[in-house]
Design an enzyme around this catalytic site. Structure first.
Site, short mmCIF file in Angstrom:
data_model
loop_
_atom_site.label_atom_id
_atom_site.label_comp_id
_atom_site.label_asym_id
_atom_site.label_seq_id
_atom_site.Cartn_x
_atom_site.Cartn_y
_atom_site.Cartn_z
N CYS A 16 0.84 -1.20 0.00
CA CYS A 16 0.00 0.00 0.00
C CYS A 16 0.87 1.25 0.00
O CYS A 16 2.11 1.16 0.09
CB CYS A 16 -0.94 0.01 1.20
SG CYS A 16 -0.09 0.16 2.78
N CYS A 19 3.33 1.73 2.91
CA CYS A 19 4.61 1.02 2.75
C CYS A 19 5.57 1.89 1.94
O CYS A 19 6.75 2.04 2.29
CB CYS A 19 4.40 -0.31 2.04
SG CYS A 19 3.31 -1.46 2.90
N ASP A 417 -4.28 26.29 -30.71
CA ASP A 417 -3.53 26.96 -31.77
C ASP A 417 -4.16 26.52 -33.09
O ASP A 417 -4.92 25.54 -33.13
CB ASP A 417 -2.06 26.52 -31.68
CG ASP A 417 -1.24 27.07 -32.82
OD1 ASP A 417 -1.37 28.27 -33.13
OD2 ASP A 417 -0.47 26.30 -33.43
N ASP A 601 1.37 22.75 -30.91
CA ASP A 601 2.27 21.79 -31.56
C ASP A 601 3.53 21.52 -30.76
O ASP A 601 4.38 20.76 -31.18
CB ASP A 601 2.62 22.24 -32.98
CG ASP A 601 3.34 23.58 -33.01
OD1 ASP A 601 3.82 24.03 -31.94
OD2 ASP A 601 3.42 24.19 -34.09
N ASP A 605 4.58 27.11 -29.79
CA ASP A 605 3.66 27.51 -28.73
C ASP A 605 4.22 27.18 -27.34
O ASP A 605 3.46 27.19 -26.36
CB ASP A 605 2.31 26.79 -28.90
CG ASP A 605 1.60 27.21 -30.18
OD1 ASP A 605 1.49 28.42 -30.40
OD2 ASP A 605 1.19 26.33 -30.94
#
Length: 708
Positions: A16, A19, A417, A601, A605
């Site tokens: 879990c 742990c 874009d 892209d 950007d």
């Protein structure tokens, strides 16, 4: 300054998030940086900036009750029966007769305490060994886990029974003190829960397993004398010449140097239509040759291939926790001490205040310990995140981290874009206008013959667009004029000029066109072009609008072009003629009011993508895109993956919320019921075991549920 080295270890025994948290704290105390622990995959990674001995690190982890193993042992253990399954079957053998005697009373069982002790002792020993190691290890790190509660519970039941056996041996009231079956049954049922949990968690990690299976493959290497040898994946080197035939799996990334083939890249990009590959084409490791034979030159091998990077991204993504998990983590961290306190209060009130018998008071206190389940809270988020990431990866969508699911699902704005995102970057002829007695077919022939000689991207697009509909003309004296366009002569001496309005005579009035065709200084045609839309653009925008997202176009293109495109595909808001710094400012402005997603892209950007809460890159998995975007769409031809990524994010977050609700609700309801004596400890153990399975099962459901 020491050189930083990233090291990954395989660790067995983690069940879990507590742990994992314990191991992380232990290694950070050792001075290690960037410690990352994934209990589901059993991997621990860290940056060894202090050059700590590997054995010291392993011993430190082993001291907590876990076991550092090599990769070979992990594979071996996964193929056979796991250790936890062996322990369960062993304890089950002794527990069944001990448990059944309560339903089928027999004087031999009732009166012979030593038989009950003999049946219980092997089970109790396994429980102390299995849960005790983990419990002590968790206490060492200051993060007590569920095993602390289990070990206290079974030790209380066993100790109470042992005391009764010795104190009242031979007396009629001895059976009132015998709860050996309780200690044994709790141990076996909790082990059953661990087995179910182990098997369920394995199902949530199938994405990595399937990707690894795609990666490891043999290949046929072509030697210098033309002979072919079979080589293992790990033995393939850069510049090796490899041959692949119909049905073969491409082993590594490379370039086709001979032959042609049809290759299915669906497992990498999500593209369902097989692609044709010829000399000069790039191929990706893990894809399937559906027809033909090719020879490739290996360019990227080992951990440098696209598939290897995808696997690494998927693994790393599972470490990133959504904010919603922090509540569960905080509760889990204090849960065990609180439950132990509640158990003591339950015993004290029952025995000293309400005068309930000693044995019943002990049983109620044990029931409180056993019914509690912080594991469910710890499993609620990571299991859902693993399944969500796996489902997305199989669709060619790389989602980098659990927090991305939460942010995308809660987003209000989604910004696109234009060029390269909504459009392919390939231009097509929208319409033409003839100014003289020229036929449409003649115009196509002239355009094709001129544009195929130009290196300009728009010219190449137009040439490709007209390739099947035009006939090439015999042109001479072809030359490109910078800032104008292209010029040439035909065999009759006519001069053709194709390009900007600069070719027009000043006295000529014309409409605004993208391209002008001039013959002997006379305008004969105007050509309007448009950027070709990607697949499913309008459908995707419509679906996003339906989900309540504000769709926005953010482009550097002209206003009329952007407005026309937005109207065509259904985008609500338009910001045109935006420079990179203006795009960045606009994203910043949108972010101040609502969570904003940016789709671009991944290259031009980059600033705006970095600023957005969630950045989605539509690219051919370039290095820039993989590094900067939180979501990478490997199929850059179809925009519908954006909507699919949103749906996966939405349903993953929904699954996390459902899991956390169940985990909290279960404990809020179950603990009082146990405290008031309405739950037998054995029933409590069974209920606790299945609470984890319910949480994990709900996460697994995400693998195949219909998204809408």
């Amino acid at each position: 300054m020491n050189k930083t080295k990233n090291i990954t270890l395989n660790v067995e025994g983690m069940t879990c998030s507590n742990c994992a948290l314990g191991i992380k704290k232990q290694l950070e105390k050792k001075g290690l940086d960037n410690v990352s622990v994934n209990f589901s995959t059993g991997e621990v990674s860290y940056n060894n900036t202090i050059e700590l001995n590997l054995k010291e690190v392993a011993d430190s982890i082993n001291s907590l009750g876990f076991k550092v193993v090599d990769e070979g042992e992990v594979t071996k253990n996964q193929e056979g029966i796991s250790t936890i399954e062996k322990q369960f079957y062993f304890t089950l053998f002794f527990t069944i007769p001990l448990f059944l005697h309560m339903f089928f009373p027999h004087d031999f069982f009732l009166n012979n305490v030593w038989v009950q002790l003999g049946l219980c002792l092997p089970v109790f020993s396994v429980g102390v060994w299995h849960f005790g190691k983990s419990a002590i290890g968790s206490l060492k790190t200051g993060v007590p886990n569920m095993d602390v509660l289990i070990i206290v519970g079974i030790t209380s039941a066993f100790g109470y029974s042992l005391y009764g056996s010795l104190a009242y041996y031979g007396l009629p009231e001895a059976h009132n003190y015998l709860f050996f079956e309780t200690a044994a049954t709790i141990t076996t049922l909790v082990l059953l829960g661990n087995v179910l949990e182990y098997r369920s968690v394995k199902q949530t990690t199938t994405a990595i397993k399937e990707l690894n299976q795609l990666q490891k493959t043999e290949a046929k290497r072509v030697l210098s004398d033309g002979k072919i040898e079979l080589v293992e994946y790990d033995d393939i080197k850069v510049n090796d010449i490899l041959q692949f035939n119909t049905g073969d799996k491409v082993a590594v990334d490379g370039e086709v140097i001979w032959g042609d083939a049809i290759i299915n890249e669906a497992m990498i990009s999500g593209e369902s239509v097989p692609l044709s590959k010829g000399i000069g084409s790039k191929v990706i490791g893990g894809t399937i040759v559906e027809g033909g034979t090719i020879k490739i030159k290996a360019e990227q091998v080992g951990d440098k291939t696209v598939l290897a990077k995808i696997i690494e991204l998927v693994k790393n993504a599972q470490q990133d926790e959504p904010q919603i998990q922090r509540l569960g983590d905080k509760v889990s961290a204090i849960f065990v001490p609180v439950v132990i306190g509640l158990s003591l209060i339950t015993f004290s009130l029952a025995f000293f205040v309400f005068n309930i018998s000693l044995q019943q008071s002990v049983m109620q206190a044990i029931a409180v310990l056993v019914i509690s389940c912080p594991c469910a809270m710890g499993l609620a988020t990571p299991t859902a995140v693993m399944v969500g990431i796996g489902r997305a990866a199989k669709k060619g969508i790389l989602i980098k981290g659990g927090s991305t699911f939460e942010q995308f699902a809660n987003a209000k704005n989604i910004v696109f874009d234009k060029t390269g995102t909504l459009t392919t970057g390939n231009f097509v002829i929208k319409k033409t206008k003839l100014y003289t007695q020229i036929e449409e077919q003649e115009l196509k022939n002239i355009l094709f013959s001129l544009e195929q000689n130009s290196s300009h991207p728009i010219a190449k697009s137009i040439a490709n667009f007209l390739m099947d509909d035009a006939v090439i003309l015999n042109l001479v004296d072809i030359k490109e004029i910078k800032g104008f366009g292209i010029e040439a002569k035909d065999i009759e001496g006519n001069i053709y000029q194709l390009g900007s309005s600069r070719f027009l005579n000043k006295g000529v009035e014309s409409e605004t066109h993208s391209i002008y065709l001039v013959k002997n200084n006379e305008l004969i045609a105007g050509v309007d072009i448009e950027d070709e839309l990607k697949e499913n653009v309008a459908e995707t925008i419509a679906l996003l609008n339906k989900q309540g997202l504000n769709t926005i176009l953010l482009s550097g293109d002209r206003r009329e072009v952007c407005d026309e495109l937005a109207a065509k595909i259904g985008i609500k808001t338009v910001f045109s003629q935006q420079l990179p710094e203006q795009k960045l400012a606009k994203i910043d402005e949108l972010q101040k009011t609502n969570t904003t997603v940016m789709v671009g892209d991944g290259i031009n950007d980059a600033p705006a993508l970095a600023k957005a809460s969630v950045s989605i890159s539509i690219s051919n998995a370039t290095q820039v895109a993989v590094q900067t975007a939180k979501i990478v769409l490997l199929n850059d031809k179809d925009l519908s993956q954006v909507y699919e990524a949103f749906l996966i994010s939405k349903h993953t977050l929904k699954t996390i919320k459902q899991n956390l609700f169940w985990a909290f609700f279960y404990n809020v309801v179950a603990i009082p019921i146990a405290a008031f004596g309405f739950l037998n400890p054995m029933v409590a153990a069974l209920t606790m075991a299945f609470s984890d399975v319910i949480v994990i099962g709900n996460s697994i459901r995400l693998k195949s549920k219909k998204l809408k």
